[in-house]
Design a protein around this motif. Structure first.
Motif, short mmCIF file in Angstrom:
data_model
loop_
_atom_site.label_atom_id
_atom_site.label_comp_id
_atom_site.label_asym_id
_atom_site.label_seq_id
_atom_site.Cartn_x
_atom_site.Cartn_y
_atom_site.Cartn_z
N THR A 36 -4.03 -3.79 10.71
CA THR A 36 -2.98 -4.81 10.81
C THR A 36 -1.75 -4.29 10.06
O THR A 36 -1.64 -3.11 9.79
CB THR A 36 -3.49 -6.14 10.22
OG1 THR A 36 -4.04 -5.87 8.94
CG2 THR A 36 -4.56 -6.74 11.09
N THR A 39 2.95 -1.40 10.98
CA THR A 39 2.97 -0.09 11.63
C THR A 39 2.31 -0.06 13.01
O THR A 39 2.87 0.54 13.95
CB THR A 39 2.31 0.96 10.71
OG1 THR A 39 2.88 0.86 9.42
CG2 THR A 39 2.50 2.36 11.26
N ASP A 66 -10.21 -4.50 7.86
CA ASP A 66 -10.25 -5.17 6.56
C ASP A 66 -9.89 -6.65 6.71
O ASP A 66 -9.50 -7.09 7.80
CB ASP A 66 -9.32 -4.47 5.56
CG ASP A 66 -8.00 -4.03 6.18
OD1 ASP A 66 -7.60 -4.60 7.21
OD2 ASP A 66 -7.39 -3.10 5.64
N HIS A 137 -3.10 4.26 0.35
CA HIS A 137 -4.36 3.62 0.75
C HIS A 137 -4.56 3.65 2.26
O HIS A 137 -3.60 3.65 3.02
CB HIS A 137 -4.49 2.19 0.20
CG HIS A 137 -3.56 1.17 0.79
ND1 HIS A 137 -2.79 0.33 0.03
CD2 HIS A 137 -3.29 0.82 2.09
CE1 HIS A 137 -2.10 -0.49 0.82
NE2 HIS A 137 -2.39 -0.20 2.07
N GLY A 139 -7.15 1.44 5.10
CA GLY A 139 -7.82 0.17 4.93
C GLY A 139 -7.21 -0.41 3.66
O GLY A 139 -6.01 -0.27 3.41
C1 F6R Z 1 -4.08 -3.13 7.28
C2 F6R Z 1 -4.44 -2.02 6.42
C3 F6R Z 1 -3.44 -1.35 5.53
C4 F6R Z 1 -2.10 -1.12 6.20
C5 F6R Z 1 -1.14 -0.52 5.18
C6 F6R Z 1 0.24 -0.29 5.79
O1 F6R Z 1 -5.17 -3.56 8.05
O2 F6R Z 1 -5.57 -1.66 6.39
O3 F6R Z 1 -3.98 -0.11 5.12
O4 F6R Z 1 -2.26 -0.28 7.29
O5 F6R Z 1 -1.03 -1.36 4.08
O6 F6R Z 1 0.81 -1.51 6.13
P1 F6R Z 1 2.14 -1.56 6.97
O7 F6R Z 1 1.84 -0.99 8.30
O8 F6R Z 1 2.49 -3.02 7.07
O9 F6R Z 1 3.14 -0.76 6.23
#
Ligand code: F6R
Length: 260
Positions: A36, A39, A66, A137, A139
């Motif tokens: 989610t 991105t 997650d 990170h 997930g």
């Molecule tokens: C979401 C997840 C996170 C996001 C990460 C980047 O399910 O597991 O690892 O992929 O925090 O978030 P965005 O894409 O909003 O910058």
């Protein structure tokens, strides 16, 4: 690890959606793990367009990466609600084709273990979409997560809660402290792992992931251990890569029949 530098987020979404389309054509009941956040949205937009254009995804199964702990059932920012809204419904799938951990479970630890088992019982994840946090990170395996970790409860860093406050009316107090996340060991069991990173704020994390040492301090660096990991980055997110020209040349020379 294959690094693909694309002009922009839309091109990254199209590339990854095309790879999913190829997989689904080959394996109609593929289990696709979805992330989610902001991105992956271009991936879901591109995939939805392919379905409108005739791609048959009726047997595809979707699983969550997650989930926040403690948001009430049906909360619009729970990842279950988000995945249903952004992936399951646009692709015309039923909620029965979708599995994820229950962030409202009374016994969160048992729920996490059960979800890890459910993924294995479903035959394992065929294609795992990942984003990356500004702290590296994947997930919600925050820095210093075990590289062998399984699905479990984790505590979010302040940085991640600040980054995600935009989904909660810019109010960090509303962002949960805890999540259930697939572990790094769990993620590495997916047959193909594809990380998309876009924007300049991901450049440091991408460089550390791709060109830095394997380290629990940068959880995404664990992808260096995966036999089929693809990192798709736009120009801004690629800005810190020393080997960018090599990655560009390698991809340009790739046979046209070979997918990511
Ligand atoms: C979401 C997840 C996170 C996001 C990460 C980047 O399910 O597991 O690892 O992929 O925090 O978030 P965005 O894409 O909003 O910058």
């Amino acid at each position: 690890m294959e690094i693909v530098i694309v002009p922009d987020a839309a091109a990254g979404g199209e590339l990854i959606a095309s790879a999913i389309a190829e997989l689904v054509t080959r394996k109609p009941d593929a289990l696709v793990g979805v992330a989610t956040g902001s991105t992956p949205l271009p991936i879901y937009t591109a995939l939805t367009a392919k379905v409108a254009g005739g791609l048959d995804v009726t047997r595809v199964r979707i699983c969550q990466l997650d989930e926040y702990v403690g948001l009430p059932a049906g909360h619009p920012e729970s990842y279950r609600s988000t995945v249903i809204r952004q992936v399951v419904e646009p692709l015309g799938l039923s909620e029965g084709s979708f599995i994820g951990p229950d962030g409202t479970a009374a016994d969160v630890a048992a729920e996490a273990i059960a979800y890890d088992h459910a993924l294995a019982e479903a035959g394992g994840v065929d294609f795992q979409i990942l984003g990356i946090g500004t702290d590296g990170h994947i997930g919600f395996n925050e820095p210093c997560s075990s590289l062998a970790s399984r699905t479990r409860i984790k505590t979010l860093t302040d940085q991640t809660r600040i980054d995600n406050a935009r989904f909660f009316e810019d109010d960090i107090e509303q962002v949960p402290h805890h999540v259930i996340t697939q572990g790094i060991g769990t993620i590495l069991e997916a047959r193909h792992v594809v990380l998309l990173a876009t924007g300049a704020n991901k450049a440091d994390a991408v460089a550390a992931t791709v060109e830095g040492p394997l380290s629990a301090l940068v959880p995404a660096s664990a992808l260096q251990l995966h036999p089929h990991a693809t990192v798709v980055v736009d120009e801004a997110a690629a800005a810190g890569l020393k080997l960018a020209d090599y990655f560009r040349a390698t991809y340009a020379a790739k046979p046209s029949w070979q997918s990511i």
